[in-house]
Design an enzyme around this catalytic site. Structure first.
Site, PDB file in Angstrom:
ATOM      1  N   HIS A 286       0.832  -1.201   0.000  1.00 40.19           N
ATOM      2  CA  HIS A 286       0.000   0.000   0.000  1.00 40.19           C
ATOM      3  C   HIS A 286       0.874   1.261   0.000  1.00 40.19           C
ATOM      4  CE1 HIS A 286      -3.712   2.290   1.183  1.00 40.19           C
ATOM      5  NE2 HIS A 286      -2.800   3.093   1.709  1.00 40.19           N
ATOM      6  N   GLU A 287       1.820   1.310   0.919  1.00 44.09           N
ATOM      7  CA  GLU A 287       2.684   2.503   0.990  1.00 44.09           C
ATOM      8  C   GLU A 287       3.585   2.615  -0.237  1.00 44.09           C
ATOM      9  OE1 GLU A 287       1.892   4.719   2.991  1.00 44.09           O
ATOM     10  OE2 GLU A 287       0.623   3.514   4.313  1.00 44.09           O
ATOM     11  N   HIS A 290       1.684   4.579  -2.809  1.00 44.91           N
ATOM     12  CA  HIS A 290       1.757   6.032  -2.589  1.00 44.91           C
ATOM     13  C   HIS A 290       3.122   6.581  -3.033  1.00 44.91           C
ATOM     14  CE1 HIS A 290      -2.010   6.811  -0.540  1.00 44.91           C
ATOM     15  NE2 HIS A 290      -1.787   5.913   0.401  1.00 44.91           N
TER      16      HIS A 290
END
Lengths: 525, 525
Positions: A286-287, A290
């Protein structure tokens, strides 16, 4: 006339340069603050807070003063005036501007921020800032002691202050719409509402069907305990595998994982719990999503909106696309499980299918948003959205929040929190005064599906690539269609250009119905 | 009259508050830049430089503009005027001011910086900044290729620019004195010169006597290879043992060890080479001394000169005091060797005496400053000081630097560099345009001895404490007599208050003569 026009263009160019220098300075101050925040979360000694708070406050005031300075306003007017004047001059021909499209986008974005920041009195900004500073420990203690009443007066105060804030920005608008547009300026609230309603209406029966199906999927593929050091090594494997640019990034641990930075330096944090290997893998992916977006912003745009990410929904679309469409896919686990087994030989007996199933369990009895699966997650968001709307409009009193919260959990998820700690006190956002933020999580998931579908439309299915650990084509598509544009286009324009369509929940619903219909063997899906 | 005075005091208090707010903001911007620099040296991804350079440049310009703003000047004049006026009012009585002594010190320090920064044209500041930015890689390459001529034009340019810079600040002063006072504003150049001459005159015969003595001391106590991880654990032991405040600090590695930060967050870096355990221990102790000074600055002074360290000589006195008077003492090794043996069982056969001797070897054949021992170190400094003086005065041409350098090494240390890489290109400082900096290293060592002697005068010898690993009394004395005062007193005042005497080289010379006379069994010492 030619000479006049050349002179006018030269003047515009000087004005624009002065404007851009100012914008770059503001951006550099804000990026410096970003480093200080990263430092505070990741490496700062615990007693460093008093000095850090003053440093961040100084940078924030300086940035605010630079932005709201009269000179910024004059430069904006001059540049906007040039556009009009030049349009007048060439009347009869197609209206044109001395500014390039990119420059006009920069002016548009800065104008928006300028108008918002100048319309809110500095005293109110400071009052909000002071209130949230004390709200955080109050919320934390209320949560620890499971005592909503401790937090209620603060929440009341924050609701009032944020209503006032919204009124300054646009006295004629729905205040919640104004707050929402702090996080998502270009997708209007009506769109958000429509999408969330659609999710609620379609996900509730899907989750019910899963619950009713009685299908048994593998749930304990990742049972066991896993050393932090090995988990960290595996998190690095994940990032290696996805193609994280280590020359412009790093991985650290933080209590609440986040990613931050610029296209030159976009860092990822994650966290490890010894009984939750899967959690650290999906959180790292997920990170990565980003940070990978940030890294795809154009170098030459650094310091202006052209080199900054389009807002929260688009950012979240990137993290969710990698987390869900890649990281929770069957081919991903075919690719990644052998790598995980190198670090954890105990996974030897786990099959890719079992890993896939474990990564996609749906639990409708979970009360905690951050532990929710890909489906129920959005009901957690819908509940917060509905409560926030009514709080800000005044239709819901603060004292009634716990009961309404619990009723909605019962209605949408069939489970009732027994405490406020695991109910309406679970999330930090309201203590930050962040009303309107939550929905961008769901809006991002929805956009992820739309973008992923469009990418597959353009390039064919990615399953074989993912199985082979090849992520370059997918990432190339995202770079070209999303990342490289920074804030040049508004969110709807960006979506339309990337997918050929307006923003829609259709692809997300198709994706989850097909995936979970197959996984849980649901006849009707 | 009483009412008038009360009103005047209230006005002063408002003015002072406004002034202090401004000073705090400038300080916070500069401290934020300090965090960005730490980040760059310690954790920043390698490709982060372009953005970081812009962030630092923005903060530096903002700090400069805030300081040199007309408003700063007006506030300074007003506060200084109040002092005079109030002195006038009370003429006949002892002159007094509406400002407290502490406030007057803040005004004095800011006035000094204001005058200096406003007197140098911004274009010159920028030219120096641009020249040093490119000077660094040029110097690095020249050193790598052992080719002074590559660096000579840049050095020439920097000498000229810094002469010009000095002329702006004080056209009547010796330009080298002006440059020196950038680093050491209150010990005048004459004092520095006198001390350095004294060191040269007394250390050359002492080192010769050591060389002639033929005494054999233990040199290979720390021979062997030592794993980085274990060295790091031992560096933490060193810091634990000395009482480093981990709640306000941390230890990391950096290519060039440094310490930085504020009283709330003072960090240490060190480096490890597998064949140089002693080097990492002494370097860690040295940086502890710096950080420990910073940590002793008063919390309530944060953001003003009252919470900032007195300049480079005093800072260096703290690092040298801990490194040399504590860390290179016999009782320290009696205390610390057992701790080191826990990490490195191979040290089992090393005696404290052998460790002490190894930590105090004098090698007069060493060409490299940063590898020098406690005695020859100062001859390295004297050589640079003499060359810098003549360069800035114009008595020495840049092209002649290598030969003069080599001649001086031969004269003072009896060893002639064979290359410029290990001669006049060895240090980074000139590529920064830092002329006048080097001498503060020696001035600090000299002050360390004076302070240590005064502390023992007050509290008795520390040998037993050190042997027992008790550093609280010594540190308490330093806190009380040095650290807590920040910049309240000028350097000579601070020294006089702490030691009851003027700054003098006497104690340093006494200390080294006694220590090395005993160690090398020198009859005449």
């Amino acid at each position: 006339m030619a000479t006049d026009q050349a002179q006018s263009e030269a003047a515009t160019s000087d004005t624009y340069e002065e404007f851009e220098q100012r914008v770059r300075r503001i951006s550099n101050v804000s990026n410096a603050a970003g480093i200080l925040q990263w430092d505070q979360e990741v490496v700062m000694p615990e007693e460093g807070t008093p000095a850090r708070a003053q440093q961040l406050s100084a940078l924030s005031s300086i940035g605010h003063e630079l932005l709201t300075d009269d000179e910024t306003g004059e430069l904006l007017e001059e540049l906007e005036g040039e556009t009009t004047e030049s349009s007048r001059k060439t009347s009869g021909e197609t209206a044109s501007s001395d500014l390039s499209d990119e420059q006009e986008a920069v002016v548009r974005e800065v104008r928006r921020r300028y108008d918002r920041e100048t319309s809110v009195p500095q005293e109110l900004v400071e009052e909000i800032s002071e209130t949230t500073a004390t709200a955080h420990p109050t919320w934390k203690q209320a949560k620890e002691e499971d005592d909503f009443e401790q937090f209620a007066p603060t929440l009341e105060k924050l609701v009032e202050l944020k209503r006032e804030y919204a009124e300054h920005i646009d006295p004629d608008a729905d205040p919640y719409e104004v707050l929402f547009s702090d996080y998502e300026p270009y997708l209007d609230l009506e769109t958000a509402e429509r999408v969330l309603e659609k999710l609620r209406d379609e996900l509730v029966p899907l989750i019910d069907a899963i619950d009713d199906s009685g299908a048994e999927i593998e749930t304990d593929a990742f049972a066991g305990t896993f050393e932090d050091d090995d988990q960290e090594a595996l998190a690095r494997d994940v990032l290696d595998s996805l193609g994280y640019h280590w020359g412009r990034g790093r991985l650290d641990t933080a209590p609440h994982p986040f990613s931050s930075g610029t296209q030159f330096d976009a860092r990822v944090t994650t966290r490890f719990e010894e009984d939750d290997l899967l959690g650290s893998i999906t959180s790292t992916i997920h990170e990565f999503g980003h940070a990978n977006y940030t890294l795809g912003l154009p170098d030459e745009g650094y310091g202006t909106p052209l080199g900054e990410a389009r807002d929260l929904s688009v950012h979240e679309s990137q993290s969710r696309l990698w987390e869900n469409h890649v990281g929770r896919s069957r081919p991903f686990w075919e690719h990644f499980l052998p790598i995980a087994r190198e670090r954890f030989p105990s996974l030897e007996d786990v099959s890719p299918e079992a890993a896939y199933e474990a990564a996609n369990q749906v639990h409708d009895d979970n009360l905690i948003r951050v532990e929710a699966d890909e489906l129920t997650y959005h009901l957690h968001i819908v509940i917060r959205f509905e409560i926030e709307r009514d709080l800000i409009s005044g239709d819901l009193a603060v004292e009634d929040v716990p009961e309404v919260w619990n009723d909605k959990y019962e209605e949408y998820l069939g489970v009732r929190p027994e405490t406020d700690a695991e109910g309406c006190l679970q999330d930090i956002h309201w203590s930050h005064g962040s009303f309107g933020y939550f929905s961008t999580y769901s809006l991002g998931s929805v956009l992820a599906a739309q973008l992923y579908d469009a990418a597959e439309d353009d390039l064919g299915e990615f399953d074989d690539d993912i199985r082979a650990g090849e992520f370059g084509e997918l990432n190339g598509w995202l770079r070209e269609n999303v990342h490289q544009h920074g804030k040049q286009f508004t969110t709807p324009e960006l979506i339309e250009r990337a997918t050929g369509e307006e923003y829609t929940a259709e692809y997300f619903l198709e994706y989850v119905k097909s995936k979970y219909g197959e996984l849980y063997d649901l006849e009707e899906y």
